[in-house]
Design an enzyme around this catalytic site. Structure first.
Site, PDB file in Angstrom:
ATOM      1  CG  ASP A  66      -2.176   0.825   0.887  1.00  0.00           C
ATOM      2  OD1 ASP A  66      -2.756   0.629  -0.192  1.00  0.00           O
ATOM      3  OD2 ASP A  66      -2.541   1.680   1.696  1.00  0.00           O
ATOM      4  N   GLY A 141       2.559   5.618 -12.432  1.00  0.00           N
ATOM      5  CA  GLY A 141       1.869   6.494 -11.490  1.00  0.00           C
ATOM      6  C   GLY A 141       2.431   7.906 -11.470  1.00  0.00           C
ATOM      7  NE  ARG A 167       6.098  -0.693  -4.707  1.00  0.00           N
ATOM      8  CZ  ARG A 167       5.738   0.501  -5.236  1.00  0.00           C
ATOM      9  NH1 ARG A 167       6.510   1.106  -6.122  1.00  0.00           N
ATOM     10  NH2 ARG A 167       4.620   1.072  -4.890  1.00  0.00           N
TER      11      ARG A 167
END
Ligand code: ITT
Length: 181
Positions: A66, A141, A167
């Site tokens: 997430d 994104g 990430r």
């Protein structure tokens, strides 16, 4: 044992595969876990991983990611609502919202949640940068509007992005933990 990465986002899978290459296989699976309403990405991811593990009924561990983009001048918006804002407002218009602000600092944050039925563990990573007009063809994104050290994340290849990204940092913590269990 292959890790089942529960996501519809191929960009996330590409980054996890590149990072975990030689450590563990990563399989992309779909499972519509409930995104609990919370401002806490850790809570959303951990609950999602447990639900997906139970729902998939497989013995393989699952991983949920997430993530969100938090813009300082916008009080952390879009944060946990980043996916919704990308789908509705879009990346270019989010940039235009930030363009008029003196402070264009933002950060990305990722929580990875791992569940193997016995334990649920979360790993976090974040990176600070500056919002800029869109540049670059790589990544996904919000990458084209997020600049780190003079380059947008969309101007980096996957290894370069993993080396500095939210990430990548969460994956590093995960890989370190995995090596010890
Ligand atoms: P899943 O929930 O299926 O994993 P998603 O894309 O909906 O995929 P999130 O709920 O974590 O994932 O949404 C995060 C939003 O932030 C979404 O719009 C992504 O495109 C964006 N995002 C996530 N990681 C990013 C990254 O590394 N670079 C740029 N944008 C990112």
């Amino acid at each position: 044992m292959a890790i089942q990465f529960v996501t519809g986002n191929e960009g996330k899978v590409r980054e996890a595969r590149t990072y975990l290459e030689g450590i563990d296989a990563v399989e992309q699976v779909s499972y519509a876990y409930t995104e609990v309403q919370s401002d806490d990405l850790g809570e959303i991811a951990a609950r999602g991983a447990e639900e997906a593990f139970d729902g998939l009924g497989s013995e393989n561990p699952v991983l949920v990611d997430d993530s969100g983009l938090f813009v300082d001048a916008l009080g952390g918006f879009p944060g946990p609502y980043s996916a919704y804002v990308e789908d509705t407002v879009g990346v270019e218009r989010l940039w235009r919202l930030a363009e008029g602000e003196e402070n264009r600092r933002a950060h990305f944050r990722t929580v990875l949640a791992y569940c193997d039925g016995e334990r649920t563990e979360t790993f976090v990573g974040s990176v600070g940068g500056t919002l800029v007009a869109p540049r670059g063809e790589g990544g996904f994104g919000y990458d084209p509007i997020f600049e780190y050290n003079g380059r947008t994340l969309a101007e980096m290849d996957t290894d370069e992005k993993n080396a500095i990204s939210h990430r990548g940092r969460a994956l590093a913590a995960f890989a370190e933990w995995l090596a010890d269990v």
